[in-house]
Design an enzyme around this catalytic site. Structure first.
Site, mmCIF file in Angstrom:
data_model
loop_
_atom_site.group_PDB
_atom_site.id
_atom_site.type_symbol
_atom_site.label_atom_id
_atom_site.label_comp_id
_atom_site.label_asym_id
_atom_site.label_seq_id
_atom_site.Cartn_x
_atom_site.Cartn_y
_atom_site.Cartn_z
ATOM 1 N N CYS A 120 -16.229 2.033 1.266
ATOM 2 C CA CYS A 120 -15.061 1.174 1.511
ATOM 3 C C CYS A 120 -14.579 1.260 2.959
ATOM 4 C CB CYS A 120 -13.936 1.553 0.556
ATOM 5 S SG CYS A 120 -13.463 3.286 0.668
ATOM 6 N N ARG A 141 0.884 -1.190 0.000
ATOM 7 C CA ARG A 141 0.000 0.000 0.000
ATOM 8 C C ARG A 141 0.907 1.220 0.000
ATOM 9 N NH1 ARG A 141 -5.085 1.681 3.730
ATOM 10 N NH2 ARG A 141 -5.996 0.324 2.165
ATOM 11 N N GLN A 194 -10.249 -3.771 -3.032
ATOM 12 C CA GLN A 194 -11.506 -3.226 -2.500
ATOM 13 C C GLN A 194 -12.645 -3.422 -3.491
ATOM 14 O OE1 GLN A 194 -11.966 -1.422 0.610
ATOM 15 N NE2 GLN A 194 -14.084 -1.864 0.053
ATOM 16 N N ASP A 253 -17.358 7.565 -0.655
ATOM 17 C CA ASP A 253 -16.060 7.416 0.030
ATOM 18 C C ASP A 253 -15.691 8.789 0.586
ATOM 19 O OD1 ASP A 253 -13.566 6.502 0.903
ATOM 20 O OD2 ASP A 253 -12.631 6.616 -1.086
ATOM 21 N N ARG A 305 -13.327 -8.285 2.290
ATOM 22 C CA ARG A 305 -11.922 -8.006 1.970
ATOM 23 C C ARG A 305 -11.062 -9.232 2.287
ATOM 24 N NH1 ARG A 305 -9.960 -2.939 1.886
ATOM 25 N NH2 ARG A 305 -8.065 -4.012 1.216
ATOM 26 N N HIS A 315 -7.580 1.012 -6.010
ATOM 27 C CA HIS A 315 -7.680 0.108 -4.851
ATOM 28 C C HIS A 315 -8.359 -1.177 -5.349
ATOM 29 C CE1 HIS A 315 -7.767 -1.217 -0.844
ATOM 30 N NE2 HIS A 315 -8.588 -0.353 -0.279
HETATM 31 N N1 NVA Z 1 -10.026 6.949 -0.982
HETATM 32 C C1 NVA Z 1 -9.603 6.505 0.319
HETATM 33 C C2 NVA Z 1 -9.805 5.023 0.450
HETATM 34 C C3 NVA Z 1 -9.398 4.454 1.771
HETATM 35 C C4 NVA Z 1 -9.604 2.972 1.866
HETATM 36 C C5 NVA Z 1 -8.129 6.866 0.511
HETATM 37 O O1 NVA Z 1 -7.350 6.661 -0.421
HETATM 38 O O2 NVA Z 1 -7.780 7.359 1.579
HETATM 39 N N1 CP Z 2 -11.030 0.077 2.989
HETATM 40 C C1 CP Z 2 -9.744 0.038 3.353
HETATM 41 O O1 CP Z 2 -8.837 -0.204 2.562
HETATM 42 O O2 CP Z 2 -9.547 0.266 4.686
HETATM 43 P P1 CP Z 2 -8.143 0.550 5.371
HETATM 44 O O3 CP Z 2 -7.655 1.870 4.840
HETATM 45 O O4 CP Z 2 -8.440 0.621 6.847
HETATM 46 O O5 CP Z 2 -7.196 -0.554 5.036
#
Ligand code: NVA
Ligand code: CP
Length: 300
Positions: free
Chosen positions: A259, A100, A130, A219, A287, A127
């Site tokens: 998400c 990540r 997800q 989101d 997930r 993502h």
């Molecule tokens: N769009 C959000 C998703 C988190 C799972 C981010 O990138 O922070």
């Molecule tokens: N939805 C998701 O990826 O959650 P986290 O950022 O907590 O991993």
């Protein structure tokens, strides 16, 4: 080069179906493959996480493997040494790399030089785990239909972009309701419009996006890495809040997706998040199952 999942488009439609079948089998307990028996997985995080970290670690253990959590404080990807060299070194120790991070190009570079599969656990661009999990969740709740009408309201971000990727593999009727300067990635939007059987609508009218939808998705308005823009984005996006009056325009049996993590009271109200239409915690659970299926598929 081994197969990796940097974006959903790394998989064909048929392969996505195979991943969903594996996911369903593992979730029901009908199959419990152990492709990671005796192997370790490097889980690299340069951004915060609850769901991704825990679901990957649990999933790796359930596939027989051992997860090694590393932050960028140790690795300093691309700074201490090149991404390519880090990929070559990690491949000598582990059977799979999950990452990540911010830049999609870092994930693609890692996958290019690793001799083990790489799985994208979120970048600024996409993502994939997800949205594969979310489509699986939608199938569980909505059953078989010709194509789902999926409305996304809010910031055009990595989640929106991943739906656009999915649209090139599975026909969907995807409507994005967002402000002019919060639109998703232009290249992925064009690809979804030109290279798919899906229909894609981009509108500044949240009501037009949500009308008759089977899925209403939102989101956070400011993603990780752009939290300094939170107030500016909130003022641009406030008419896209997922609240009861907006949800009332969707199909009466529509499901609500997010998400997570959610900023309750901003992009989604408590009332909608807690409503019987909300499947947000099913998404979170899935997930685990989808990532096990993705890893098993890549290691098959
Ligand atoms: N769009 C959000 C998703 C988190 C799972 C981010 O990138 O922070
Ligand atoms: N939805 C998701 O990826 O959650 P986290 O950022 O907590 O991993």
């Amino acid at each position: 080069m081994p197969r990796s999942l940097c974006q959903i488009t790394d998989f064909t439609s048929e392969e996505i179906k195979q991943v969903f079948d594996l996911c369903a089998g593992m979730k029901k307990g009908e199959i419990s493959p152990k492709p990671l028996q005796g192997k370790s997985v490097a889980c690299i995080f340069t951004k915060a996480s609850l769901r991704t970290r825990i679901s990957f670690e649990v999933g790796i253990s359930e596939l027989g493997g051992n997860a090694i959590y590393v932050t960028d404080n140790e690795i300093k990807l691309g700074q201490r040494e090149s991404v390519a060299d880090a990929a070559r070194v990690l491949s000598r120790y582990v059977g799979l790399i999950m990452i990540r991070t911010f830049k999609q190009s870092d994930v693609e570079e890692l996958a290019k030089y690793a001799s083990v599969p790489v799985v994208n656990g979120l970048t600024d661009l996409v993502h994939p785990c997800q949205i594969l999990g979310d489509y699986f969740t939608a199938m569980e709740h909505l059953g078989s239909k010709d194509r789902y009408k999926i409305a996304y309201v809010g910031d055009g971000n990595n989640i929106t972009n991943s739906w656009l990727n999915l649209a090139t593999r599975i026909p969907i009727d995807f409507r994005i309701g967002t402000a002019a300067n919060c639109t998703p990635d232009a290249d992925l939007l064009e690809k979804a419009r030109n290279n798919s059987d899906s229909s894609i609508l981009l509108t500044e009218d949240p009501k037009e996006a949500v009308a008759g939808a089977d899925v209403v998705y939102t989101d956070v308005w400011a993603s990780m890495g752009e939290k300094h823009l939170a107030e500016e984005k909130a003022s641009r996006l406030k008419k896209y809040q997922l609240n009861s009056s907006l949800l009332a325009l969707a199909d009466p049996n529509a499901i609500v997706m997010h998400c997570l993590p959610a900023e309750r009271g901003r992009e989604i109200t408590d009332e909608v998040m807690n409503s019987p239409q909300s499947v947000v915690f099913d998404e979170a659970e899935n997930r685990l199952h989808i990532q096990k299926a993705i890893m098993a598929f890549l290691l098959r």
